[in-house]
Write a protein that holds these residues in place. Structure first.
Motif, PDB file in Angstrom:
ATOM      1  N   GLN A 130       0.818  -1.217   0.000  1.00 58.19           N
ATOM      2  CA  GLN A 130       0.000   0.000   0.000  1.00 58.19           C
ATOM      3  C   GLN A 130       0.854   1.271   0.000  1.00 58.19           C
ATOM      4  N   GLY A 241      -1.429  -2.420  11.215  1.00 63.32           N
ATOM      5  CA  GLY A 241      -2.430  -2.711  10.201  1.00 63.32           C
ATOM      6  C   GLY A 241      -2.882  -4.158  10.271  1.00 63.32           C
ATOM      7  N   ARG A 243      -4.076  -5.934   8.018  1.00 61.65           N
ATOM      8  CA  ARG A 243      -3.720  -6.663   6.809  1.00 61.65           C
ATOM      9  C   ARG A 243      -2.249  -6.477   6.451  1.00 61.65           C
ATOM     10  N   ASP A 244      -1.444  -6.162   7.424  1.00 60.16           N
ATOM     11  CA  ASP A 244      -0.020  -5.921   7.180  1.00 60.16           C
ATOM     12  C   ASP A 244       0.695  -7.262   6.995  1.00 60.16           C
ATOM     13  N   HIS A 273      -5.600  -0.205  12.296  1.00 64.12           N
ATOM     14  CA  HIS A 273      -6.339   0.197  11.101  1.00 64.12           C
ATOM     15  C   HIS A 273      -6.535  -1.037  10.229  1.00 64.12           C
ATOM     16  N   ARG A 274      -7.383  -0.927   9.238  1.00 60.40           N
ATOM     17  CA  ARG A 274      -7.752  -2.088   8.431  1.00 60.40           C
ATOM     18  C   ARG A 274      -6.847  -2.303   7.239  1.00 60.40           C
ATOM     19  N   GLY A 275      -5.833  -1.470   7.078  1.00 61.97           N
ATOM     20  CA  GLY A 275      -4.989  -1.534   5.900  1.00 61.97           C
ATOM     21  C   GLY A 275      -3.774  -2.418   6.053  1.00 61.97           C
ATOM     22  N   GLY A 279      -0.810   1.401   4.960  1.00 60.85           N
ATOM     23  CA  GLY A 279      -2.167   1.927   5.021  1.00 60.85           C
ATOM     24  C   GLY A 279      -2.376   3.044   6.022  1.00 60.85           C
ATOM     25  N   ASP A 283      -5.000   6.970   6.420  1.00 59.92           N
ATOM     26  CA  ASP A 283      -6.136   6.659   7.277  1.00 59.92           C
ATOM     27  C   ASP A 283      -6.383   7.844   8.215  1.00 59.92           C
TER      28      ASP A 283
END
Length: 309
Positions: A130, A241, A243-244, A273-275, A279, A283
């Motif tokens: 990202q 994150g 999804r890291d 966070h969701r990223g 991400g 955010d």
């Protein structure tokens, strides 16, 4: 408005002595209309440490020129002085970082299970970073070497080559630009920031650790563990994150637990966070949390300095 005045050469771009290759040194002025609405404007000095394969200037630019970050600083009532240091070592290629990260943290998260294509976790690629992908011409704070023959290590053991030079660079910058109110580190820079909190007497008592991890170098980990009990009244914000794929949340939670359990004076906050790995940069909730945390750190640092006079 009330608040700390500017100190010395705050508004110029400068480079520190010795091996410090670059230090972006930028202050962010609030717009007049925003200033009039704020009872107090703080001017915290924030020392930034970029991630592996990145550079000082882009990190400083993100924090100082991005409109969303500008709005978050203003909401927190801050005119921050951003000092972004650059790692002393040229980084490796991006795919090398992915392979190293996979091996580095494979025991810390189920997301590190190997795929059939060369040992990478499923879905782990440069695209998943990202916007945090390393550049071939970027810099780093150390090289992670596994089973280096010249260090007398077993095949599974890690050593961080070049970390001492990086600690010296940060110490030099703290002396030159201090007092610093907060450290802000990303990924490898977050791990370095955690080391600085414990090992450098000049380090501030607050740090934002984005995608941070505890050192896998056993000797360095021992130094960190032995130094942490001496920390007093230290605050940390751990940003991670969900999804890291590079530094999974479990790895960042491990660092948070180490600091809290070993450092008697450490108070930690967690912001998820969701990223993915990069991400956090865009955010808005993360931006707000970081700026509010730095605002609190600046207020506490001001109070400590005022009481010492």
């Amino acid at each position: 408005p009330r608040g700390r005045g500017r100190r010395g050469d705050r508004n110029r771009t400068s480079a520190c002595d010795g091996a410090e290759a670059f230090a972006a040194h930028i202050s962010i002025p609030l717009l007049g209309s925003l200033r009039r609405d704020l009872p107090k404007v703080l001017r915290p000095r924030v020392l930034c440490l970029h991630g592996f394969g990145m550079e000082a200037a882009p990190m400083a630019s993100m924090l100082t020129k991005d409109q969303a970050w500008g709005a978050a600083w203003a909401e927190a009532g801050l005119e921050p002085d951003i000092i972004s240091l650059e790692g002393p070592h040229p980084s490796l290629q991006g795919e090398s970082m992915l392979r190293t990260a996979t091996a580095h943290f494979q025991s810390s998260s189920s997301s590190s299970s190997s795929s059939r294509s060369g040992g990478q976790p499923a879905g782990l690629s440069l695209d998943s970073l990202q916007g945090a992908a390393p550049d071939a011409s970027g810099r780093c704070w150390w090289y992670a070497r596994q089973g280096a023959d010249d260090a007398g290590l077993a095949a599974s053991e890690w050593s961080y080559v070049g970390v001492e030079e990086s600690l010296c660079i940060v110490e030099r910058a703290l002396r030159r630009h201090g007092p610093v109110d907060c450290l802000l580190g990303f990924s490898q820079g977050a791990s370095l920031a955690a080391l600085c909190l414990a090992l450098l007497p000049q380090a501030p008592r607050a740090a934002v650790l984005v995608a941070g991890f505890a050192p896998r170098d056993a000797a360095l980990a021992r130094r960190l563990t032995e130094a942490l009990p001496r920390l007093q009244a230290t605050r940390t914000l751990h940003v991670m994150g969900r999804r890291d794929p590079i530094v999974p949340p479990a790895v960042s939670h491990e660092l948070c637990g180490l600091l809290c359990e070993t450092g008697e004076g450490v108070v930690a906050e967690i912001c998820e966070h969701r990223g993915g790995h990069g991400g956090w940069r865009r955010d808005k909730e993360v931006q707000r949390s970081i700026c509010q945390f730095i605002s609190k750190a600046a207020e506490e640092a001001d109070a400590v300095r005022s009481s010492s006079f």
